[in-house]
Design a protein around this motif. Sequence first.
Motif, PDB file in Angstrom:
ATOM      1  N   ARG A  68       7.752   5.834   3.674  1.00 50.63           N
ATOM      2  CA  ARG A  68       8.363   7.361   3.039  1.00 50.63           C
ATOM      3  C   ARG A  68       9.513   7.461   3.640  1.00 50.63           C
ATOM      4  O   ARG A  68      10.143   7.202   4.061  1.00 50.63           O
TER       5      ARG A  68
ATOM      6  N   THR B  20      13.673   5.071  -4.770  1.00 51.36           N
ATOM      7  CA  THR B  20      12.704   6.431  -4.411  1.00 51.36           C
ATOM      8  C   THR B  20      13.808   6.762  -4.496  1.00 51.36           C
ATOM      9  O   THR B  20      13.692   7.936  -4.688  1.00 51.36           O
TER      10      THR B  20
ATOM     11  N   HIS C 183       0.555  -0.900   0.348  1.00 51.33           N
ATOM     12  CA  HIS C 183       0.202   0.486   0.229  1.00 51.33           C
ATOM     13  C   HIS C 183       1.110   0.827   0.325  1.00 51.33           C
ATOM     14  O   HIS C 183      -0.028   2.081   0.063  1.00 51.33           O
ATOM     15  N   GLU C 184       2.527   1.182  -0.321  1.00 50.46           N
ATOM     16  CA  GLU C 184       3.232   2.375   0.097  1.00 50.46           C
ATOM     17  C   GLU C 184       2.760   3.341   0.715  1.00 50.46           C
ATOM     18  O   GLU C 184       2.803   4.503   0.808  1.00 50.46           O
ATOM     19  N   GLU C 185       3.235   2.652   2.257  1.00 52.11           N
ATOM     20  CA  GLU C 185       2.825   3.032   3.233  1.00 52.11           C
ATOM     21  C   GLU C 185       4.000   4.168   3.862  1.00 52.11           C
ATOM     22  O   GLU C 185       4.531   4.350   4.808  1.00 52.11           O
TER      23      GLU C 185
ATOM     24  N   TRP D 103      13.310  -1.012  -2.202  1.00 48.11           N
ATOM     25  CA  TRP D 103      11.907   0.798  -2.743  1.00 48.11           C
ATOM     26  C   TRP D 103      12.718   1.952  -2.345  1.00 48.11           C
ATOM     27  O   TRP D 103      12.765   3.087  -2.587  1.00 48.11           O
TER      28      TRP D 103
END
Length: 284
Positions: free
Chosen positions: A41, A97, A37-39, A93
């Motif tokens: 950061r 990013t 859920h791409e939580e 990830w």
Amino acid sequence: SAKGRGKNRYAFYSEEMNTKSHEKITMEASLRKALEHEEFRLYYQPQVDIKTGEIKGVEALIRWQHPERGLVSPAEFIPLAEETGLILQIDEWVLHTAVRDNKRWQALGLPAIRVAVNLSPQQFSNERLVEIVSKTLEESGLDPKYLELEITETMTMDVEHTIPKLKQLHDLGVQISIDDFGTGYSSLNYLKKFSIDRLKIDQSFVRDIISDRNDADIVGTIIAMAHNLGLEVIAEGVEEKDQLRFLQYQKCNEVQGYYFCRPIPSSELEQNFTKLREEFINKY
Ligand code: C2E
Ligand code: MG
Ligand code: MG
Ligand code: MG
């Protein structure tokens, strides 16, 4: 009876253990969900040139934007991520990013800076690491010299594997630093055989640099030794002006810490870059 008490105690411990593993299982499931859920950061903390105050780089630091718990710090989930192997996906990830963000900052016209990414022990020994890094760079178009990989001293203890691994990574053109330097087992003998660019002095030495003569000596020695080996030095956890002054006097190259800036979201770095830059230069 003693026997009875022993039994109770056993029951107590096993119940505690069940609760713990239950918590772990729940947490593992939510970590998986967080990836889906791409939580996660990335926050970025500036690394500042000790002579000029210019921003030379930023370190990418992960946070978990949990739907109920809010912003969760890495100390609370990285250990379980490592235990479960999920760290491999998380690190990948982070790498993607951070590289993409840095490319975007450059496209926006900001001065070119390094972005540093922390590698877990599993990712460092991952056979696919070199391929992952080179592919990520290729896809993004970022010049490799603007990516830095941070490993810790303890990851380098298997020297036979570390030397060629660091060389392969370094040959991609990325920079490599040793994080939390001074806290692990470090052999100066091997340090010079490693393809690395920078030592990051652990914040535990920087904290009492002004009050503790021992720590001040250690930091001075690390800096002199690193420079003899042709390495740069960055001090972590700089919170006060006196610490900065001492590090300047010792010819440390860069500093990172709350004195200048806490880790901030990419959007904040983007919007405030010029303001931050001026602020840092004025802090001298
Ligand atoms: P680290 O790589 O040594 O990162 C430095 C930590 O010091 C960060 O904590 C940073 O927020 C904190 N810090 C910076 N300046 C100051 C200061 O002036 N005073 C004090 N007291 N602390 C300062 P954070 O973000 O909580 O990260 C903790 C650790 O979690 C990192 O230590 C790193 O080992 C790990 N970590 C963070 N992000 C990642 C990631 O993306 N991947 C992996 N594998 N590990 C990560
Ligand atoms: Mg680090
Ligand atoms: Mg560190
Ligand atoms: Mg650390």
